[in-house]
Motif scaffolding. Structure first.
Motif, PDB file in Angstrom:
ATOM      1  N   ALA A  20      14.415  51.394 -20.278  1.00  0.00           N
ATOM      2  CA  ALA A  20      15.174  50.062 -19.977  1.00  0.00           C
ATOM      3  C   ALA A  20      16.676  50.245 -19.598  1.00  0.00           C
ATOM      4  N   GLY A  21      17.376  51.752 -19.380  1.00  0.00           N
ATOM      5  CA  GLY A  21      18.061  52.329 -18.998  1.00  0.00           C
ATOM      6  C   GLY A  21      19.539  51.689 -20.560  1.00  0.00           C
ATOM      7  N   GLU A  22      18.947  51.640 -21.912  1.00  0.00           N
ATOM      8  CA  GLU A  22      19.274  51.679 -22.317  1.00  0.00           C
ATOM      9  C   GLU A  22      19.198  52.384 -24.002  1.00  0.00           C
ATOM     10  N   GLY A  23      19.615  52.395 -25.152  1.00  0.00           N
ATOM     11  CA  GLY A  23      19.300  53.435 -26.138  1.00  0.00           C
ATOM     12  C   GLY A  23      19.725  52.166 -27.388  1.00  0.00           C
ATOM     13  N   ASN A  24      19.719  52.489 -28.409  1.00  0.00           N
ATOM     14  CA  ASN A  24      19.777  52.008 -29.702  1.00  0.00           C
ATOM     15  C   ASN A  24      19.923  53.244 -30.885  1.00  0.00           C
ATOM     16  N   GLU A  25      20.187  52.304 -32.281  1.00  0.00           N
ATOM     17  CA  GLU A  25      19.924  53.541 -33.875  1.00  0.00           C
ATOM     18  C   GLU A  25      19.110  54.698 -33.915  1.00  0.00           C
ATOM     19  N   THR A  27      16.557  55.301 -30.333  1.00  0.00           N
ATOM     20  CA  THR A  27      16.577  56.267 -29.762  1.00  0.00           C
ATOM     21  C   THR A  27      18.033  56.546 -28.640  1.00  0.00           C
ATOM     22  N   ASP A  28      17.646  57.605 -27.895  1.00  0.00           N
ATOM     23  CA  ASP A  28      18.392  57.129 -26.793  1.00  0.00           C
ATOM     24  C   ASP A  28      18.685  56.259 -25.753  1.00  0.00           C
ATOM     25  N   ALA A  29      16.821  56.166 -25.549  1.00  0.00           N
ATOM     26  CA  ALA A  29      16.283  55.919 -23.960  1.00  0.00           C
ATOM     27  C   ALA A  29      14.982  54.811 -25.100  1.00  0.00           C
ATOM     28  N   LEU A  30      15.376  53.779 -24.235  1.00  0.00           N
ATOM     29  CA  LEU A  30      14.058  52.560 -25.082  1.00  0.00           C
ATOM     30  C   LEU A  30      13.339  52.318 -23.804  1.00  0.00           C
ATOM     31  N   LEU A  31      11.920  51.787 -24.135  1.00  0.00           N
ATOM     32  CA  LEU A  31      11.365  51.825 -22.453  1.00  0.00           C
ATOM     33  C   LEU A  31      11.364  50.018 -22.559  1.00  0.00           C
ATOM     34  N   PRO A 117       0.380  45.198 -20.886  1.00  0.00           N
ATOM     35  CA  PRO A 117      -0.505  46.224 -21.310  1.00  0.00           C
ATOM     36  C   PRO A 117      -1.641  45.567 -21.837  1.00  0.00           C
ATOM     37  N   VAL A 118      -3.003  45.980 -21.536  1.00  0.00           N
ATOM     38  CA  VAL A 118      -4.377  44.843 -22.430  1.00  0.00           C
ATOM     39  C   VAL A 118      -4.603  45.777 -23.512  1.00  0.00           C
ATOM     40  N   SER A 119      -3.882  46.525 -24.277  1.00  0.00           N
ATOM     41  CA  SER A 119      -3.730  46.562 -25.926  1.00  0.00           C
ATOM     42  C   SER A 119      -2.617  46.813 -26.456  1.00  0.00           C
ATOM     43  N   ASN A 120      -2.367  46.644 -27.796  1.00  0.00           N
ATOM     44  CA  ASN A 120      -1.232  47.038 -28.236  1.00  0.00           C
ATOM     45  C   ASN A 120      -1.402  48.802 -28.998  1.00  0.00           C
ATOM     46  N   MET A 121      -0.167  49.024 -27.443  1.00  0.00           N
ATOM     47  CA  MET A 121      -0.368  50.344 -28.546  1.00  0.00           C
ATOM     48  C   MET A 121       1.021  51.102 -28.901  1.00  0.00           C
ATOM     49  N   PRO A 122       0.852  51.562 -29.905  1.00  0.00           N
ATOM     50  CA  PRO A 122       2.493  51.948 -30.587  1.00  0.00           C
ATOM     51  C   PRO A 122       2.845  52.823 -30.235  1.00  0.00           C
ATOM     52  N   ALA A 123       4.226  52.332 -29.816  1.00  0.00           N
ATOM     53  CA  ALA A 123       5.226  53.419 -29.300  1.00  0.00           C
ATOM     54  C   ALA A 123       5.652  54.220 -30.382  1.00  0.00           C
ATOM     55  N   LEU A 124       5.978  55.921 -29.033  1.00  0.00           N
ATOM     56  CA  LEU A 124       6.429  57.727 -30.107  1.00  0.00           C
ATOM     57  C   LEU A 124       8.190  57.799 -29.800  1.00  0.00           C
ATOM     58  N   ILE A 125       8.898  58.386 -30.560  1.00  0.00           N
ATOM     59  CA  ILE A 125       9.914  58.288 -30.025  1.00  0.00           C
ATOM     60  C   ILE A 125       9.658  60.522 -30.171  1.00  0.00           C
ATOM     61  N   ARG A 126      10.230  60.413 -28.744  1.00  0.00           N
ATOM     62  CA  ARG A 126       9.435  61.868 -28.446  1.00  0.00           C
ATOM     63  C   ARG A 126      10.879  62.508 -28.369  1.00  0.00           C
ATOM     64  N   GLU A 149      12.002  57.228 -26.317  1.00  0.00           N
ATOM     65  CA  GLU A 149      10.311  55.937 -26.227  1.00  0.00           C
ATOM     66  C   GLU A 149       9.360  56.219 -25.075  1.00  0.00           C
ATOM     67  N   VAL A 150       8.778  56.748 -25.475  1.00  0.00           N
ATOM     68  CA  VAL A 150       7.589  56.683 -24.733  1.00  0.00           C
ATOM     69  C   VAL A 150       6.089  56.091 -25.719  1.00  0.00           C
ATOM     70  N   LEU A 151       4.958  55.816 -24.896  1.00  0.00           N
ATOM     71  CA  LEU A 151       3.846  54.708 -24.568  1.00  0.00           C
ATOM     72  C   LEU A 151       3.178  56.255 -24.456  1.00  0.00           C
TER      73      LEU A 151
END
Length: 356
Positions: A20-25, A27-31, A117-126, A149-151
């Motif tokens: 998304a070009g931005e982060g938060n508290e 992660t450095d890089a959000l989906l 997304p076709v189904s809800n997949m939880p995002a992970l922090i890598r 953040e990754v799927l």
């Protein structure tokens, strides 16, 4: 006249990060997400990946020459190559082109929608960290600690493209790119060199609605979902691929064209205990260290990250390159000036082997 749509499923083969070009508290890089909070693959990302692939494929298929984008030609003159005809000109003219000045710039004939997304997949922090080549510890001086953040692999998105006034050549070229994606040779998003973003297409189909008659056009306009009237063109992709012919363009060594690809597989066998860290798994379990998993709570399926494997491979390659460089170096200064492998996490220019 007809309304034509390509639909397919995008299934990720590895974790994917569309930033998304931005982060938060956290992660450095959000989906990238839409207004409803759904993780999406923007149509611009899909169109860009497809265009980059087609730009290198088209000259090998004899479809309209080499795009100006590969020639570093930014003169502002419309290109008119096969890819620019299909996906819009890389050098759109600011003013209307004179009739004597050919080719004319054109808008895209392929409309690529955001993939949801076709189904809800939880995002992970890598997590990721650069390793100091001397100490073997984290390269703190180089500020090489990061996370994103990754799927997880196996995430599925719905792909939709609309074709507008496309010709036979346009569809042959498009089919070549989609065939590559269907074979699993497609990448999206960031950090592809670290193993992220690999995907393949599944369940691809071409749907068409005949609009040549008054009644069919009125029925089309009255429908909330125009695809209710669509008929699948079975075997469309295979039929288009049969009409392709591989050619050798002029000056292939000077232009980054698609030539070949290769892949290899093997087995990594640990000779002792192996620890990989993942903050998401650690936070969910309460352990200080927990292994990286393909998706949350899948303890039977730990993974080694592409970034980690790539880092180990690069570090060994650097050592080999530096060892070979000593055969040509007469002294220390000569070695430092000619060494083919810098330290990529050393950003202090006064240090030996600083990142170049």
């Amino acid at each position: 006249m007809s309304y034509r749509v390509i639909e397919a499923l995008i299934k990720t083969r590895t974790p994917v990060h569309i930033g998304a070009g931005e982060g938060n508290e956290l992660t450095d890089a959000l989906l990238k997400r839409n207004a409803a909070g759904e993780v999406i693959i923007p149509g611009t990302s899909l169109a860009g990946a497809l265009r980059g692939l087609l730009t290198r494929l088209a000259p090998r298929l004899g479809e309209g020459g080499i795009c100006q984008s590969l020639k570093n030609n930014a003169a502002g003159v419309p290109c008119g190559c096969a890819v620019c005809r299909l996906m819009g000109d890389v050098n759109p003219a600011d003013e209307e082109t004179d009739e004597e000045r050919k080719p004319q710039a054109s808008a895209s004939r392929l409309i690529v929608f955001d993939a949801r997304p076709v189904s809800n997949m939880p995002a992970l922090i890598r997590d990721g960290v650069g390793i100091n080549r001397v100490t073997g510890a984290a390269a703190r001086a180089g500020s090489a600690k990061f996370d994103l953040e990754v799927l997880p692999a196996g995430s599925v998105f719905a792909l939709r493209m609309e074709l507008r006034d496309t010709g036979e050549k346009d569809e042959r070229l498009l089919a070549a790119g989609l065939a590559e994606w269907r074979a699993g040779r497609g990448w999206l998003g960031g950090n592809a060199a670290r193993g992220l973003g690999a995907f393949k297409l599944e369940d691809l189909q071409m749907l068409a609605v005949d609009l040549s008659s008054r009644d069919s056009l009125l029925s089309f306009l009255k429908k909330d979902d125009p695809l209710e009237l669509a008929i699948e063109e079975k075997g469309w992709l295979e039929e288009q691929l049969k009409q392709l012919h591989i050619t050798m363009p002029p000056e292939p060594e000077k232009i980054p064209l698609a030539r070949s690809w290769f892949s290899f597989e093997g087995v990594l066998r640990a000779e002792g205990p192996l620890l990989t860290g993942d903050v998401t798994s650690s936070g969910a379990t309460g352990f200080d260290r927990a292994p990286l998993l393909s998706s949350l709570n899948r303890w039977h399926n730990p993974v080694l990250s592409g970034a980690g494997l790539r880092g180990v491979l690069r570090s060994h390659a650097e050592r080999i390159a530096r060892t070979l460089a000593t055969l040509r170096a007469g002294n220390g200064d000569c070695f430092l000036s000619e060494c083919p492998a810098c330290d990529p996490v050393e950003n202090r220019k006064e240090k030996a082997l600083a990142s170049c």
